[in-house]
Motif scaffolding. Structure first.
Motif, PDB file in Angstrom:
ATOM      1  N   PHE A  21       0.794  -1.228   0.000  1.00 11.42           N
ATOM      2  CA  PHE A  21       0.000   0.000   0.000  1.00 11.42           C
ATOM      3  C   PHE A  21       0.831   1.286   0.000  1.00 11.42           C
ATOM      4  O   PHE A  21       0.301   2.363  -0.223  1.00 11.42           O
ATOM      5  N   GLY A  22       2.103   1.181   0.343  1.00  9.34           N
ATOM      6  CA  GLY A  22       2.957   2.361   0.408  1.00  9.34           C
ATOM      7  C   GLY A  22       3.050   2.970   1.792  1.00  9.34           C
ATOM      8  O   GLY A  22       3.752   3.952   1.991  1.00  9.34           O
ATOM      9  N   TYR A  23       2.353   2.385   2.762  1.00  9.42           N
ATOM     10  CA  TYR A  23       2.378   2.878   4.143  1.00  9.42           C
ATOM     11  C   TYR A  23       1.925   1.765   5.080  1.00  9.42           C
ATOM     12  O   TYR A  23       1.409   0.741   4.641  1.00  9.42           O
ATOM     13  N   TYR A  24       2.124   1.993   6.383  1.00  6.18           N
ATOM     14  CA  TYR A  24       1.738   1.037   7.415  1.00  6.18           C
ATOM     15  C   TYR A  24       1.108   1.814   8.557  1.00  6.18           C
ATOM     16  O   TYR A  24       1.728   2.711   9.120  1.00  6.18           O
ATOM     17  N   LEU A  25      -0.137   1.497   8.897  1.00  6.50           N
ATOM     18  CA  LEU A  25      -0.824   2.131  10.018  1.00  6.50           C
ATOM     19  C   LEU A  25      -0.689   1.248  11.250  1.00  6.50           C
ATOM     20  O   LEU A  25      -0.788   0.025  11.166  1.00  6.50           O
ATOM     21  N   PHE A  26      -0.455   1.891  12.396  1.00  8.48           N
ATOM     22  CA  PHE A  26      -0.383   1.152  13.645  1.00  8.48           C
ATOM     23  C   PHE A  26      -0.812   2.070  14.780  1.00  8.48           C
ATOM     24  O   PHE A  26      -0.930   3.281  14.613  1.00  8.48           O
ATOM     25  N   HIS A  27      -1.053   1.462  15.939  1.00  5.98           N
ATOM     26  CA  HIS A  27      -1.473   2.232  17.113  1.00  5.98           C
ATOM     27  C   HIS A  27      -0.320   2.282  18.105  1.00  5.98           C
ATOM     28  O   HIS A  27       0.251   1.261  18.476  1.00  5.98           O
ATOM     29  N   HIS A  28       0.017   3.491  18.510  1.00  6.91           N
ATOM     30  CA  HIS A  28       1.067   3.719  19.509  1.00  6.91           C
ATOM     31  C   HIS A  28       0.371   4.252  20.751  1.00  6.91           C
ATOM     32  O   HIS A  28      -0.333   5.264  20.691  1.00  6.91           O
ATOM     33  N   PRO A  29       0.517   3.601  21.914  1.00  4.28           N
ATOM     34  CA  PRO A  29      -0.259   3.985  23.099  1.00  4.28           C
ATOM     35  C   PRO A  29       0.176   5.289  23.773  1.00  4.28           C
ATOM     36  O   PRO A  29      -0.536   5.786  24.631  1.00  4.28           O
ATOM     37  N   CYS A  30       1.310   5.845  23.385  1.00  2.00           N
ATOM     38  CA  CYS A  30       1.798   7.075  24.021  1.00  2.00           C
ATOM     39  C   CYS A  30       1.500   8.272  23.124  1.00  2.00           C
ATOM     40  O   CYS A  30       1.301   8.122  21.927  1.00  2.00           O
ATOM     41  N   GLU A  31       1.498   9.445  23.707  1.00  2.00           N
ATOM     42  CA  GLU A  31       1.206  10.637  22.915  1.00  2.00           C
ATOM     43  C   GLU A  31       2.410  11.164  22.157  1.00  2.00           C
ATOM     44  O   GLU A  31       2.285  12.081  21.365  1.00  2.00           O
ATOM     45  N   THR A  32       3.559  10.593  22.392  1.00  3.21           N
ATOM     46  CA  THR A  32       4.764  11.031  21.701  1.00  3.21           C
ATOM     47  C   THR A  32       5.546   9.823  21.214  1.00  3.21           C
ATOM     48  O   THR A  32       5.431   8.744  21.787  1.00  3.21           O
ATOM     49  N   LEU A  33       6.318   9.998  20.182  1.00  2.00           N
ATOM     50  CA  LEU A  33       7.162   8.931  19.667  1.00  2.00           C
ATOM     51  C   LEU A  33       8.605   9.097  20.143  1.00  2.00           C
ATOM     52  O   LEU A  33       9.525   8.604  19.532  1.00  2.00           O
TER      53      LEU A  33
END
Length: 101
Positions: free
Chosen positions: A62-74
Protein backbone atom coordinates in the motif's frame (compact mmCIF):
# COMPACT_ATOMS: atom_id res chain seq x y z
CA UNK A 1 17.63 -2.37 7.58
CA UNK A 2 14.57 -0.46 6.46
CA UNK A 3 14.05 3.12 7.64
CA UNK A 4 10.65 4.72 8.19
CA UNK A 5 9.23 8.20 8.63
CA UNK A 6 6.44 8.03 11.18
CA UNK A 7 3.56 10.49 11.35
CA UNK A 8 0.97 10.89 14.12
CA UNK A 9 -2.63 11.94 13.64
CA UNK A 10 -3.24 15.30 15.32
CA UNK A 11 -6.72 14.46 16.66
CA UNK A 12 -6.00 10.80 17.42
CA UNK A 13 -2.41 10.79 18.75
CA UNK A 14 -2.27 7.00 19.03
CA UNK A 15 -2.88 6.57 15.29
CA UNK A 16 0.44 6.43 13.45
CA UNK A 17 1.43 6.02 9.83
CA UNK A 18 4.87 4.71 8.90
CA UNK A 19 6.23 5.35 5.42
CA UNK A 20 9.49 3.85 4.15
CA UNK A 21 12.07 6.55 3.53
CA UNK A 22 12.33 5.37 -0.07
CA UNK A 23 8.61 5.88 -0.76
CA UNK A 24 6.44 8.90 -1.35
CA UNK A 25 4.31 10.17 1.50
CA UNK A 26 0.68 9.18 0.80
CA UNK A 27 -1.68 12.03 -0.14
CA UNK A 28 -3.86 11.55 2.95
CA UNK A 29 -0.92 12.64 5.16
CA UNK A 30 -1.66 16.37 5.27
CA UNK A 31 -0.16 18.96 7.60
CA UNK A 32 -3.57 19.96 8.97
CA UNK A 33 -4.29 16.40 10.15
CA UNK A 34 -0.92 14.72 10.69
CA UNK A 35 2.33 15.76 12.32
CA UNK A 36 5.77 14.32 11.78
CA UNK A 37 6.70 12.09 14.71
CA UNK A 38 10.15 10.61 14.12
CA UNK A 39 12.45 8.59 11.89
CA UNK A 40 13.07 4.96 12.83
CA UNK A 41 15.16 2.09 11.54
CA UNK A 42 14.13 -1.52 12.10
CA UNK A 43 17.38 -2.28 13.91
CA UNK A 44 16.95 0.66 16.32
CA UNK A 45 14.33 1.20 18.99
CA UNK A 46 10.85 0.92 17.53
CA UNK A 47 7.69 2.58 18.79
CA UNK A 48 5.30 0.33 20.69
CA UNK A 49 2.70 -1.07 18.34
CA UNK A 50 5.09 -1.10 15.37
CA UNK A 51 5.69 -4.60 14.01
CA UNK A 52 8.52 -4.90 11.45
CA UNK A 53 7.22 -7.78 9.32
CA UNK A 54 3.65 -6.42 8.88
CA UNK A 55 5.20 -2.98 8.25
CA UNK A 56 7.27 -4.35 5.39
CA UNK A 57 4.31 -6.20 3.91
CA UNK A 58 1.86 -3.29 4.21
CA UNK A 59 4.30 -0.71 2.90
CA UNK A 60 5.14 -2.94 -0.07
CA UNK A 61 1.44 -3.42 -0.87
CA UNK A 62 0.00 0.00 0.00
CA UNK A 63 2.96 2.36 0.41
CA UNK A 64 2.38 2.88 4.14
CA UNK A 65 1.74 1.04 7.42
CA UNK A 66 -0.82 2.13 10.02
CA UNK A 67 -0.38 1.15 13.64
CA UNK A 68 -1.47 2.23 17.11
CA UNK A 69 1.07 3.72 19.51
CA UNK A 70 -0.26 3.98 23.10
CA UNK A 71 1.80 7.07 24.02
CA UNK A 72 1.21 10.64 22.92
CA UNK A 73 4.76 11.03 21.70
CA UNK A 74 7.16 8.93 19.67
CA UNK A 75 10.14 9.99 21.81
CA UNK A 76 12.82 7.32 22.11
CA UNK A 77 12.01 6.78 25.78
CA UNK A 78 8.64 5.39 24.61
CA UNK A 79 10.24 2.85 22.29
CA UNK A 80 11.23 -0.74 22.81
CA UNK A 81 14.69 -2.11 22.19
CA UNK A 82 15.52 -5.74 21.48
CA UNK A 83 18.87 -7.40 22.02
CA UNK A 84 20.02 -9.03 18.75
CA UNK A 85 19.55 -12.51 20.22
CA UNK A 86 16.03 -11.96 21.59
CA UNK A 87 13.47 -14.42 20.21
CA UNK A 88 10.96 -11.64 19.48
CA UNK A 89 13.48 -9.20 17.96
CA UNK A 90 12.83 -7.75 14.48
CA UNK A 91 15.88 -9.64 13.19
CA UNK A 92 14.53 -12.96 14.55
CA UNK A 93 11.06 -12.30 13.13
CA UNK A 94 12.46 -11.52 9.69
CA UNK A 95 14.76 -14.56 9.78
CA UNK A 96 11.88 -16.81 10.80
CA UNK A 97 9.64 -15.37 8.06
CA UNK A 98 12.37 -16.07 5.51
CA UNK A 99 12.37 -19.73 6.59
CA UNK A 100 15.71 -19.77 8.38
CA UNK A 101 16.69 -19.92 12.01
Amino acid sequence: MTSYRVFQHRREPGLCCAVRETMLIPPFIRADRWSFGANFREDDGLPYGFEPLPAREASAAFGYYLFHHPCETLALRHCRHWPDDAADSPKAALTQAAGGW
